[in-house]
Write a protein that holds these residues in place. Structure first.
Motif, PDB file in Angstrom:
ATOM      1  N   THR A   4     -37.582  -3.733   5.217  1.00  0.00           N
ATOM      2  CA  THR A   4     -38.416  -3.768   4.008  1.00  0.00           C
ATOM      3  C   THR A   4     -37.591  -3.868   2.735  1.00  0.00           C
ATOM      4  OG1 THR A   4     -38.490  -1.332   4.073  1.00  0.00           O
ATOM      5  CG2 THR A   4     -40.345  -2.533   5.055  1.00  0.00           C
ATOM      6  N   GLY A   5     -36.286  -4.066   2.868  1.00  0.00           N
ATOM      7  CA  GLY A   5     -35.443  -4.257   1.698  1.00  0.00           C
ATOM      8  C   GLY A   5     -35.018  -2.988   1.002  1.00  0.00           C
ATOM      9  N   HIS A   6     -35.100  -1.857   1.682  1.00  0.00           N
ATOM     10  CA  HIS A   6     -34.669  -0.596   1.095  1.00  0.00           C
ATOM     11  C   HIS A   6     -33.280  -0.217   1.615  1.00  0.00           C
ATOM     12  CE1 HIS A   6     -39.029  -0.334   0.404  1.00  0.00           C
ATOM     13  NE2 HIS A   6     -38.712   0.453  -0.618  1.00  0.00           N
ATOM     14  N   GLU A   7     -32.667   0.704   0.902  1.00  0.00           N
ATOM     15  CA  GLU A   7     -31.370   1.214   1.334  1.00  0.00           C
ATOM     16  C   GLU A   7     -31.535   1.947   2.666  1.00  0.00           C
ATOM     17  OE1 GLU A   7     -29.699   4.876  -0.464  1.00  0.00           O
ATOM     18  OE2 GLU A   7     -28.051   3.573  -1.116  1.00  0.00           O
ATOM     19  N   PRO A   8     -30.665   1.680   3.640  1.00  0.00           N
ATOM     20  CA  PRO A   8     -30.793   2.337   4.949  1.00  0.00           C
ATOM     21  C   PRO A   8     -30.254   3.765   4.932  1.00  0.00           C
ATOM     22  CG  PRO A   8     -28.952   0.815   4.984  1.00  0.00           C
ATOM     23  CD  PRO A   8     -29.609   0.649   3.638  1.00  0.00           C
ATOM     24  N   SER A   9     -30.936   4.615   4.206  1.00  0.00           N
ATOM     25  CA  SER A   9     -30.575   6.027   4.062  1.00  0.00           C
ATOM     26  C   SER A   9     -31.838   6.848   4.270  1.00  0.00           C
ATOM     27  CB  SER A   9     -30.017   6.277   2.659  1.00  0.00           C
ATOM     28  OG  SER A   9     -31.025   6.003   1.682  1.00  0.00           O
ATOM     29  N   PHE A  10     -31.717   8.170   4.169  1.00  0.00           N
ATOM     30  CA  PHE A  10     -32.918   9.004   4.284  1.00  0.00           C
ATOM     31  C   PHE A  10     -33.923   8.660   3.192  1.00  0.00           C
ATOM     32  CE2 PHE A  10     -30.023  11.729   6.751  1.00  0.00           C
ATOM     33  CZ  PHE A  10     -30.824  11.975   7.849  1.00  0.00           C
ATOM     34  N   ALA A  11     -33.441   8.523   1.960  1.00  0.00           N
ATOM     35  CA  ALA A  11     -34.348   8.212   0.856  1.00  0.00           C
ATOM     36  C   ALA A  11     -34.987   6.837   1.034  1.00  0.00           C
ATOM     37  CB  ALA A  11     -33.582   8.270  -0.473  1.00  0.00           C
ATOM     38  N   GLY A  12     -34.191   5.854   1.438  1.00  0.00           N
ATOM     39  CA  GLY A  12     -34.737   4.513   1.633  1.00  0.00           C
ATOM     40  C   GLY A  12     -35.724   4.449   2.774  1.00  0.00           C
ATOM     41  N   ALA A  13     -35.425   5.169   3.854  1.00  0.00           N
ATOM     42  CA  ALA A  13     -36.304   5.148   5.029  1.00  0.00           C
ATOM     43  C   ALA A  13     -37.643   5.812   4.741  1.00  0.00           C
ATOM     44  CB  ALA A  13     -35.613   5.838   6.208  1.00  0.00           C
ATOM     45  N   THR A  14     -37.613   6.976   4.087  1.00  0.00           N
ATOM     46  CA  THR A  14     -38.869   7.672   3.808  1.00  0.00           C
ATOM     47  C   THR A  14     -39.706   6.915   2.774  1.00  0.00           C
ATOM     48  OG1 THR A  14     -37.680   9.092   2.233  1.00  0.00           O
ATOM     49  CG2 THR A  14     -38.000   9.940   4.459  1.00  0.00           C
ATOM     50  N   THR A  15     -39.037   6.296   1.815  1.00  0.00           N
ATOM     51  CA  THR A  15     -39.771   5.460   0.855  1.00  0.00           C
ATOM     52  C   THR A  15     -40.455   4.306   1.570  1.00  0.00           C
ATOM     53  OG1 THR A  15     -38.272   6.005  -0.969  1.00  0.00           O
ATOM     54  CG2 THR A  15     -39.548   3.978  -1.183  1.00  0.00           C
ATOM     55  N   ALA A  16     -39.741   3.690   2.504  1.00  0.00           N
ATOM     56  CA  ALA A  16     -40.312   2.567   3.255  1.00  0.00           C
ATOM     57  C   ALA A  16     -41.523   3.005   4.070  1.00  0.00           C
ATOM     58  CB  ALA A  16     -39.248   1.955   4.164  1.00  0.00           C
ATOM     59  N   ILE A  17     -41.437   4.160   4.717  1.00  0.00           N
ATOM     60  CA  ILE A  17     -42.559   4.661   5.525  1.00  0.00           C
ATOM     61  C   ILE A  17     -43.817   4.798   4.665  1.00  0.00           C
ATOM     62  CG2 ILE A  17     -43.460   6.667   6.780  1.00  0.00           C
ATOM     63  CD1 ILE A  17     -40.541   7.138   7.743  1.00  0.00           C
ATOM     64  N   LEU A  18     -43.680   5.447   3.527  1.00  0.00           N
ATOM     65  CA  LEU A  18     -44.843   5.694   2.687  1.00  0.00           C
ATOM     66  C   LEU A  18     -45.390   4.399   2.083  1.00  0.00           C
ATOM     67  CD1 LEU A  18     -43.750   9.001   0.899  1.00  0.00           C
ATOM     68  CD2 LEU A  18     -45.212   8.710   2.905  1.00  0.00           C
ATOM     69  N   GLU A  19     -44.519   3.497   1.693  1.00  0.00           N
ATOM     70  CA  GLU A  19     -44.977   2.236   1.117  1.00  0.00           C
ATOM     71  C   GLU A  19     -45.746   1.402   2.140  1.00  0.00           C
ATOM     72  OE1 GLU A  19     -41.644   1.451  -2.409  1.00  0.00           O
ATOM     73  OE2 GLU A  19     -41.807   0.062  -0.699  1.00  0.00           O
ATOM     74  N   VAL A  20     -45.207   1.329   3.352  1.00  0.00           N
ATOM     75  CA  VAL A  20     -45.878   0.535   4.386  1.00  0.00           C
ATOM     76  C   VAL A  20     -47.257   1.099   4.702  1.00  0.00           C
ATOM     77  CG1 VAL A  20     -45.821  -0.096   6.838  1.00  0.00           C
ATOM     78  CG2 VAL A  20     -43.769  -0.360   5.424  1.00  0.00           C
ATOM     79  N   LEU A  21     -47.346   2.412   4.858  1.00  0.00           N
ATOM     80  CA  LEU A  21     -48.635   3.019   5.189  1.00  0.00           C
ATOM     81  C   LEU A  21     -49.643   2.846   4.053  1.00  0.00           C
ATOM     82  CD1 LEU A  21     -47.447   6.286   6.973  1.00  0.00           C
ATOM     83  CD2 LEU A  21     -48.210   4.145   8.010  1.00  0.00           C
ATOM     84  N   ALA A  22     -49.178   2.976   2.811  1.00  0.00           N
ATOM     85  CA  ALA A  22     -50.072   2.786   1.671  1.00  0.00           C
ATOM     86  C   ALA A  22     -50.567   1.346   1.605  1.00  0.00           C
ATOM     87  CB  ALA A  22     -49.348   3.162   0.381  1.00  0.00           C
ATOM     88  N   GLU A  23     -49.675   0.406   1.891  1.00  0.00           N
ATOM     89  CA  GLU A  23     -50.063  -1.008   1.869  1.00  0.00           C
ATOM     90  C   GLU A  23     -51.128  -1.318   2.907  1.00  0.00           C
ATOM     91  OE1 GLU A  23     -46.400  -2.987   2.503  1.00  0.00           O
ATOM     92  OE2 GLU A  23     -45.622  -2.590   0.475  1.00  0.00           O
ATOM     93  N   HIS A  24     -51.194  -0.516   3.968  1.00  0.00           N
ATOM     94  CA  HIS A  24     -52.188  -0.744   5.024  1.00  0.00           C
ATOM     95  C   HIS A  24     -53.380   0.199   4.919  1.00  0.00           C
ATOM     96  CE1 HIS A  24     -48.766  -2.971   6.696  1.00  0.00           C
ATOM     97  NE2 HIS A  24     -49.679  -3.653   7.367  1.00  0.00           N
ATOM     98  N   GLY A  25     -53.552   0.788   3.741  1.00  0.00           N
ATOM     99  CA  GLY A  25     -54.792   1.496   3.469  1.00  0.00           C
ATOM    100  C   GLY A  25     -54.800   2.985   3.717  1.00  0.00           C
ATOM    101  N   LEU A  26     -53.673   3.601   4.124  1.00  0.00           N
ATOM    102  CA  LEU A  26     -53.658   5.048   4.347  1.00  0.00           C
ATOM    103  C   LEU A  26     -53.311   5.754   3.040  1.00  0.00           C
ATOM    104  CD1 LEU A  26     -53.901   7.159   6.699  1.00  0.00           C
ATOM    105  CD2 LEU A  26     -51.402   7.180   6.740  1.00  0.00           C
ATOM    106  N   ASP A  27     -54.088   6.757   2.684  1.00  0.00           N
ATOM    107  CA  ASP A  27     -53.837   7.516   1.463  1.00  0.00           C
ATOM    108  C   ASP A  27     -52.703   8.509   1.709  1.00  0.00           C
ATOM    109  OD1 ASP A  27     -53.807   8.953  -0.861  1.00  0.00           O
ATOM    110  OD2 ASP A  27     -55.862   9.694  -0.709  1.00  0.00           O
TER     111      ASP A  27
END
Length: 452
Positions: free
Chosen positions: A299-322
């Protein structure tokens, strides 16, 4: 007793006849019945099943949930077909989720990364004579075990022996030095809120882009000490097979594989889909963190804890999960700094089991479901629902979560009337083992209620 046994043995034909003894005549029996030909059938759920009423289930769960063993309890039960909430208690309040965090991680990965994607571990020719570079490509399941030996729970895992054979066949030059290129991931290797003792305690390894058997000291045990330098351990294991002494193996956090370097060997991980299933089934913390870093890269984020958790939340939000109330410090749930509400967990599961939609979200999430442990039968629920809550055995299928003072359980269950229900239960502030048993009782009550 010896004499009786001897006579019995001698009256059996043809041994008795061989010894000149005869037993009583035995009349021929009826002919054997014809062989049974099994006809296995996977039966669909009854879409017309009514299931419990909200009033009836609430009365039952309020009773079971009043157990003092549960400490601070919150939870929710949903009918995924209708979207109706059948029972709820502080369902929107974020709590420490422990390993139920992995449900969010699994979903985000499956929604983003092609399910048949594999991760490659390569050995390339170094720029200096006699030097090999082992390039970590994100696979922590590379196994030190022989090909004919099953791994802990990683079907189709790549084998170090295969990599060694390829290298030996590709070069006749003596190997004097090995460098492990561990530059694929960045940042801290242990998440905030994870204790240093968890590494020797066997719960997690420092996150690196190449490991052997997810850095298990004993490759076949779930909980076994991990090392402080997983990538170095892989390099030394490779060196041992190629005649390179341990002190001639090093790890680089910067890229060292030259552009266009000659590839001497390459092996591939199991598919992303298989690794996600294994991660959920066995609650593999280290595998969760490495897969989350691959999500970050995708998803184009830094492969770190911060980048990974940001990616998780962004992907889920993009697919409609609050996920507005969700806070993540890691992808595995080892961190005590994570916060997720029961409502978020239940809504995600309802999406996975719900009717197909035009955007195929449900179908993309489906591979997460076979990884959910089955009560009394598999994964982290294999040893539960044995001494208590036995009514849920084989029917409850759920992701577990356990930290000191924290117990969570989120999954699916088919009730006595054939109705598929989704639930998420979270407890803190109580004895962990007692709360875990009490949560099992609640899930079993959902199974048996049939309440009107």
């Amino acid at each position: 007793m010896v004499a009786v046994g001897t006579v019995t043995a001698f009256t059996v034909e043809p041994v008795g006849r061989f010894l000149g003894l005869r037993g009583p005549e035995v009349a021929p029996g009826p002919p054997a019945p014809p062989a049974v030909e099994p006809d296995p059938v996977l039966r669909a759920l009854d879409l017309g099943a009514s299931g419990p009423s909200a009033e009836g289930l609430t009365a039952r769960l309020d009773q079971v949930g009043a157990s003092p063993a549960l400490g601070n309890l919150s939870g929710v039960v949903l009918d995924p077909a209708s979207g109706e909430t059948l029972w709820a208690l502080d369902e929107a309040v974020p709590r420490t989720p422990a390993s139920t965090t992995k449900l969010l991680t699994a979903a985000a990965i499956l929604l983003t990364v092609e399910h048949d994607t594999t991760l490659e571990t390569r050995v390339v020719q170094g720029e200096e004579p006699g030097t090999l570079v082992l390039v970590g490509g994100g696979d922590p399941t590379l196994s030190v075990l022989p090909r004919d030996t099953p791994t802990y729970n990683y079907p189709d895992a790549a084998r170090l022996d295969d990599l060694v054979e390829q290298v030996q066949a590709a070069t006749s030059e003596p190997v004097e030095r090995i460098v492990v290129d561990a530059s694929r991931y960045t940042g801290e290797r242990l998440a905030p809120g994870v204790g240093e003792s968890d590494v020797p305690g066997g719960h997690i390894a420092p996150v690196e882009p190449v490991m052997l058997d997810v850095d298990r000291q004993d490759p076949l045990l779930a909980t076994t000490p991990r090392s402080s330098e997983p990538a170095l351990a892989v390099g030394r294991a490779l060196g041992e097979r190629l005649g390179v002494p341990p002190d001639a193996v090093a790890v680089s956090r910067e890229p060292v594989a030259g552009e266009g370097a000659t590839v001497l060997g390459e092996v591939s991980s199991p598919s992303i889909e298989r690794m996600v299933e294994s991660m959920v089934l066995t609650s593999d913390n280290t595998l969760a963190e490495t897969l989350a870093r691959e999500l970050a890269i995708a998803t184009g984020h830094e492969p770190s804890f911060a980048g990974a958790t940001t990616a998780i939340l962004e992907v889920l939000a993009e697919h409609g999960l609050d996920v507005s109330t969700v806070a993540l410090s890691d992808a595995s749930g080892m961190s005590t700094e994570n916060d997720i509400s029961p409502a978020v967990l239940a809504e995600l599961l309802a999406e996975a089991v719900g009717p197909d939609r035009p955007d195929e979200v449900a179908m993309m999430l489906r591979p997460m479901l076979p990884g959910l442990p089955v009560a009394g039968a598999s994964g982290t629920l294999g040893g539960r629902y044995i001494d208590n809550a036995r009514e849920g055995r084989g029917w409850v299928q759920a992701k577990t979560g356990t930290l000191t003072g924290v117990s969570t359980l989120a999954g699916i269950v088919t009730d006595v009337e054939g109705k598929l229900l989704v639930f998420a239960l979270m407890s803190d502030g109580a004895n962990t083992l007692e709360a875990r048993a009490a949560l099992d009782e609640m899930a079993a009550a959902i199974r048996t209620c049939g309440c009107r």
